[in-house]
Design an enzyme around this catalytic site. Structure first.
Site, PDB file in Angstrom:
ATOM      1  N   SER A  31      19.125  28.004  35.167  1.00  0.00           N
ATOM      2  CA  SER A  31      17.743  27.891  34.716  1.00  0.00           C
ATOM      3  C   SER A  31      16.774  28.507  35.723  1.00  0.00           C
ATOM      4  O   SER A  31      15.620  28.743  35.408  1.00  0.00           O
ATOM      5  CB  SER A  31      17.375  26.429  34.456  1.00  0.00           C
ATOM      6  OG  SER A  31      17.066  25.782  35.649  1.00  0.00           O
ATOM      7  N   LYS A  61      13.268  22.967  39.634  1.00  0.00           N
ATOM      8  CA  LYS A  61      12.279  23.618  38.760  1.00  0.00           C
ATOM      9  C   LYS A  61      11.039  24.030  39.544  1.00  0.00           C
ATOM     10  O   LYS A  61      10.793  23.552  40.644  1.00  0.00           O
ATOM     11  CB  LYS A  61      11.833  22.629  37.659  1.00  0.00           C
ATOM     12  CG  LYS A  61      12.893  22.274  36.618  1.00  0.00           C
ATOM     13  CD  LYS A  61      13.043  23.375  35.581  1.00  0.00           C
ATOM     14  CE  LYS A  61      13.936  22.912  34.438  1.00  0.00           C
ATOM     15  NZ  LYS A  61      15.295  22.548  34.903  1.00  0.00           N
TER      16      LYS A  61
END
Lengths: 205, 205
Positions: A123, A164
């Site tokens: 990701s 993230k």
DNA sequence: TGTATTAGAGTACATTTGTTTTATTTTTGA
DNA sequence: TCAAAAATAAAACAAATGTACTCTAATACA
């Protein structure tokens, strides 16, 4: 090698210097003068002291006077790797320069509040953080000082931990992947614990 | 912290252990027994000896008998960072496990034939090597043992140095970027010097 | 409570080790 | 070649240091 004045050393001084460095590398502590004496094939400590004095005056080594085995290599950066220059990754334009710097890991390793995590998944691939990479994180105590766009490891209680991009807007926290395949996550301040912020990425090939 | 049997230590032993670690971190050499004595607020070396013996028996430290300041932390990996587990970079699926390993830089740093380069450009971006990254390379003496697909720094005399995928076919050497914008380069064996192969990537944020 | 165990203080000793000194040998430089 | 400088050997010294021993105080345990 990496000392600018290395050429100022006599052969004997340089031999001793190199031997000391390799001894410290092997045993993790300084040799004693008599060990150096033996290694250099001498039968008296005096020549060693003389060479040590010269090495010290020229800034190569240092030690605590009168204390045993406290000798230290001055600019031997713990965990240092010589930087040979830069390399083109976009064509044949650059060449090695003789920059004599060191890639210094010790700076980051001295911090006590860091930890490492293995990255699972892709990701963050657009931030060049790949599956299997190790990320070095700095522990975060207050998420208030975090700037938007920082990469963090965040824990959402009951769900798990993820790596993230962090941002905060209108009292909400947004966790965004660096991969368009993943949707941003929107959370309230109390729904997430920011555990650390990204300091470095390490990848063994 | 990172030792599995840390709980077997008495308070006194643990205090000494932590103090020794911090002393070595600060001074890069082992403290003497009398220094430990003083730091622990004792007036006799005997208790220190006893604690050191216990720490040694439990595998925390070691030293060379009779030699001054040769104490060593056993599993303190030089340049080690505790690995707290893995983190998801693809969703909220993983959580910190209590894996007690260390990210060990010393393994790679012990090698003498390594050097670092700063990456310029984005030709290796698809291999997750970005502009500004440091690459740790291992010096190559013979390019014959190189496997196709290895990332190397190659120097083409008169042109410069570049970081590329290496492959060899039909007596030709191909240097390929990890970016479709760049064309592969085809060279004869004697037109290129392979200087090193990629060992690791390091990126400070 | 009383005994066994452990921790600590105090002392002493032998080795290691940094340092100094002097004489001799080697090297260097004019 | 010759004198000055540096390197080395040898010996000795003093401080630092690891280790061992005895005695006392604290602690644990039954």
């Amino acid at each position: 090698m990496n000392h600018p004045e290395n050429h100022n050393l006599s052969d004997a001084q340089n031999e001793l210097y190199e031997w000391i460095k390799s001894y410290i590398r092997d045993f993790n502590h300084s040799p004693s003068i008599r060990q150096m004496m033996q290694a250099m094939g001498l039968r008296s400590p005096a020549p060693i002291q003389s060479r040590l004095k010269h090495l010290q005056q020229k800034g190569f080594i240092s030690w605590q006077e009168g204390k045993a085995r406290t000798l230290q290599i001055v600019d031997e950066v713990l965990g240092g790797v010589p930087i040979m220059g830069s390399v083109a990754a976009g064509g044949l334009i650059e060449t090695y320069s003789d920059v004599n710097e060191n890639l210094d890991f010790s700076e980051i390793l001295k911090k006590k509040n860091i930890f490492a995590l293995t990255v699972n998944g892709d990701s963050m691939i657009d931030a060049c953080i790949a599956d299997g990479d190790m990320v070095l994180m700095e522990k975060i105590t207050d998420s208030y000082s975090l700037r938007n766009g920082t990469i963090v490891s965040a824990m959402v209680p009951g769900l798990g931990t993820t790596l993230k991009y962090f941002s905060k807007k209108n009292g909400k926290i947004f966790l965004e992947a660096a991969n368009p395949l993943y949707e941003p996550i929107e959370l309230n301040l109390d729904e997430v614990i920011i555990q650390g912020k990204l300091l470095a990425v390490w990848r063994r090939v």
